[in-house]
Design a protein around this motif. Structure first.
Motif, PDB file in Angstrom:
ATOM      1  N   THR A  58       0.841  -1.189   0.000  1.00 32.89           N
ATOM      2  CA  THR A  58       0.000   0.000   0.000  1.00 32.89           C
ATOM      3  C   THR A  58       0.883   1.248   0.000  1.00 32.89           C
ATOM      4  OG1 THR A  58      -0.111   0.339   2.401  1.00 32.89           O
ATOM      5  CG2 THR A  58      -1.623  -1.291   1.450  1.00 32.89           C
ATOM      6  N   GLN A  59       0.261   2.397  -0.162  1.00 27.65           N
ATOM      7  CA  GLN A  59       0.999   3.659  -0.129  1.00 27.65           C
ATOM      8  C   GLN A  59       1.551   3.963   1.264  1.00 27.65           C
ATOM      9  OE1 GLN A  59       1.462   5.789  -3.057  1.00 27.65           O
ATOM     10  NE2 GLN A  59       0.935   3.760  -3.840  1.00 27.65           N
ATOM     11  N   ASN A  60       1.127   3.199   2.270  1.00 26.55           N
ATOM     12  CA  ASN A  60       1.606   3.421   3.640  1.00 26.55           C
ATOM     13  C   ASN A  60       3.091   3.125   3.792  1.00 26.55           C
ATOM     14  OD1 ASN A  60      -0.947   4.189   4.524  1.00 26.55           O
ATOM     15  ND2 ASN A  60      -1.521   2.083   5.054  1.00 26.55           N
ATOM     16  N   VAL A  61       3.676   2.372   2.861  1.00 24.84           N
ATOM     17  CA  VAL A  61       5.103   2.048   2.982  1.00 24.84           C
ATOM     18  C   VAL A  61       5.982   3.208   2.529  1.00 24.84           C
ATOM     19  CG1 VAL A  61       4.604  -0.398   2.586  1.00 24.84           C
ATOM     20  CG2 VAL A  61       5.404   1.022   0.670  1.00 24.84           C
ATOM     21  N   ILE A  62       5.382   4.240   1.952  1.00 23.73           N
ATOM     22  CA  ILE A  62       6.151   5.385   1.449  1.00 23.73           C
ATOM     23  C   ILE A  62       6.346   6.396   2.573  1.00 23.73           C
ATOM     24  CG2 ILE A  62       6.189   7.293  -0.193  1.00 23.73           C
ATOM     25  CD1 ILE A  62       4.526   5.515  -2.079  1.00 23.73           C
ATOM     26  N   ALA A  63       7.594   6.603   2.972  1.00 19.81           N
ATOM     27  CA  ALA A  63       7.905   7.585   4.012  1.00 19.81           C
ATOM     28  C   ALA A  63       7.956   8.997   3.441  1.00 19.81           C
ATOM     29  CB  ALA A  63       9.236   7.249   4.678  1.00 19.81           C
ATOM     30  N   GLN A  64       8.309   9.122   2.155  1.00 20.38           N
ATOM     31  CA  GLN A  64       8.318  10.424   1.494  1.00 20.38           C
ATOM     32  C   GLN A  64       8.420  10.234  -0.013  1.00 20.38           C
ATOM     33  OE1 GLN A  64       7.283  13.468   1.145  1.00 20.38           O
ATOM     34  NE2 GLN A  64       8.376  14.227   2.953  1.00 20.38           N
ATOM     35  N   ASN A  65       7.666  11.024  -0.755  1.00 20.21           N
ATOM     36  CA  ASN A  65       7.798  11.073  -2.216  1.00 20.21           C
ATOM     37  C   ASN A  65       8.936  12.016  -2.578  1.00 20.21           C
ATOM     38  OD1 ASN A  65       5.329   9.576  -3.415  1.00 20.21           O
ATOM     39  ND2 ASN A  65       4.458  10.838  -1.797  1.00 20.21           N
ATOM     40  N   ILE A  66       9.764  11.611  -3.526  1.00 19.32           N
ATOM     41  CA  ILE A  66      10.908  12.414  -3.944  1.00 19.32           C
ATOM     42  C   ILE A  66      10.762  12.775  -5.418  1.00 19.32           C
ATOM     43  CG2 ILE A  66      13.420  12.444  -4.240  1.00 19.32           C
ATOM     44  CD1 ILE A  66      12.540  12.428  -1.305  1.00 19.32           C
TER      45      ILE A  66
END
Length: 368
Positions: A58-66
């Protein structure tokens, strides 16, 4: 004593994803790990170009978009527009654990595998732990990371391997939330550094090296980097908790199977050499391995395990060989700030898309 279809040694990235996939295929799997808690890590974040949806996260694993990768040497900075993520390792592993089907996969922790037994035909029959308890299966998988519990015993990887080792701090971040920094050149202590932005004005700053001679000095060198004026403008160290870890730096390997033993992940150095991007490539390798294992078990034919090696070579071998050459050049350049300045300056002549292909290790996309 219960006999499993597959015993997986190692409950890290490769082992858990493989267990998830084999559970979906309704194979009886035993997953063993020496740690008592599968959610304890030496590093908690990583940068990755992977599409998380491709691997069922899920998108929950993304700590930050770069959206920008900033390459920084002593006098030169190059900003590259990109689309990548800083990933939360713990959340990835939480989602993997939750997705493993307990009807087919048994997880046992606190198990230190010490040996592997063979029959008269050279096939492996059981692994033994620290208490000499046996775990019997039709097939075995080494996913034990840099320890290489089984891969080293059977000679797929050298018993002593060179490692890239790093340390890092979670710090207050003053820079742009969507800009990741890669620090290269002798001014950055002759190794390489990184700043990975997180949410809530936090970031990870780290320092790593390929050089065995300075591994013991990593923390001190990171502190020197933190004193550089350009770095002080980006981060403020506000705690003393240091983390660290290693990835293997070996010649590119393309043999992962011995009879009924399959090896995945850092146990056979499947991290891409160019930037140490591990998860994307290891996930793909684990999925390839799961398909070959499934086909082999369904047809009771060990020769079908070779499909894994064939698929991996077709997908990755040329890219890894090219990445390895780039890694060796990078190590040489990183010892000379003037040379690194020149390399970055020349790189500005090339479009962002080409730079990203190089950073991601996906050279094969160049003509797609």
């Amino acid at each position: 004593m219960k006999k499993f279809d597959v015993v997986i040694v190692g409950g890290g990235t490769a082992g858990m994803l493989l267990a998830r996939e084999l559970g979906k295929l309704k194979h009886n799997v035993l997953l063993l790990d020496r740690k008592k808690n599968l959610l304890e890590f030496s590093f908690n974040t990583l940068g990755s170009f992977m599409n998380v949806d491709d691997f069922g996260f899920t998108q929950n694993v993304i700590a930050q978009n770069i959206n920008t990768v900033s390459l920084v040497s002593k006098r030169v900075k190059r900003n590259i527009k990109s689309n990548l993520y800083i990933l939360d390792k713990k959340q990835i592993h939480v989602e993997l654990l939750n997705a493993i089907d307990g009807n087919y996969v048994t997880i046992k922790t606190g198990v230190h595998i010490k040996n592997i037994e063979t029959d008269n035909h050279g096939n492996f029959t059981a692994v033994l732990d620290q208490n000499k308890e046996k775990y019997i299966a039709k097939l075995f998988v080494d996913a034990s990371g840099t320890t290489g519990v089984l891969s080293k015993k059977v000679g797929l990887i050298a018993k002593k391997t060179q490692l890239a080792t790093g340390v890092e701090y979670n710090v207050k971040y003053l820079g742009k939330a969507t800009e990741m920094h890669l620090l290269i050149g002798k001014v950055f202590q002759g190794g390489y550094g990184w700043i990975f932005p997180l949410k809530n004005q936090r970031a990870i700053i780290g320092f790593g090296t390929f050089d065995d001679k300075i591994v013991k000095d990593l923390k001190n060198r990171l502190h020197k980097i933190l004193e550089l004026l350009a770095i002080k403008k980006l981060v403020i160290k506000d705690n003393v908790k240091v983390e660290g870890g290693s990835i293997p730096i070996t010649p590119v390997l393309d043999k992962f199977i011995v009879n009924n033993l399959v090896c995945v992940g850092d146990a056979v150095s499947q991290v891409n050499p160019i930037v140490g991007e591990g998860y994307k490539f290891i996930f793909e390798a684990a999925i390839m391995a799961s398909k070959a294992i499934h086909t082999s078990l369904e047809n009771n034919d060990l020769s079908l395990l070779k499909n894994y090696e064939t698929d991996w070579k077709n997908r990755f071998l040329a890219n890894y060989q090219r990445s390895k050459r780039a890694q060796e050049r990078f190590f040489k350049y990183s010892q000379n700030s003037l040379l690194m300045d020149y390399v970055l300056l020349i790189s500005k002549l090339y479009p962002d898309a080409r730079a990203i292909r190089s950073l991601s290790g996906e050279y094969g996309l160049e003509n797609s």
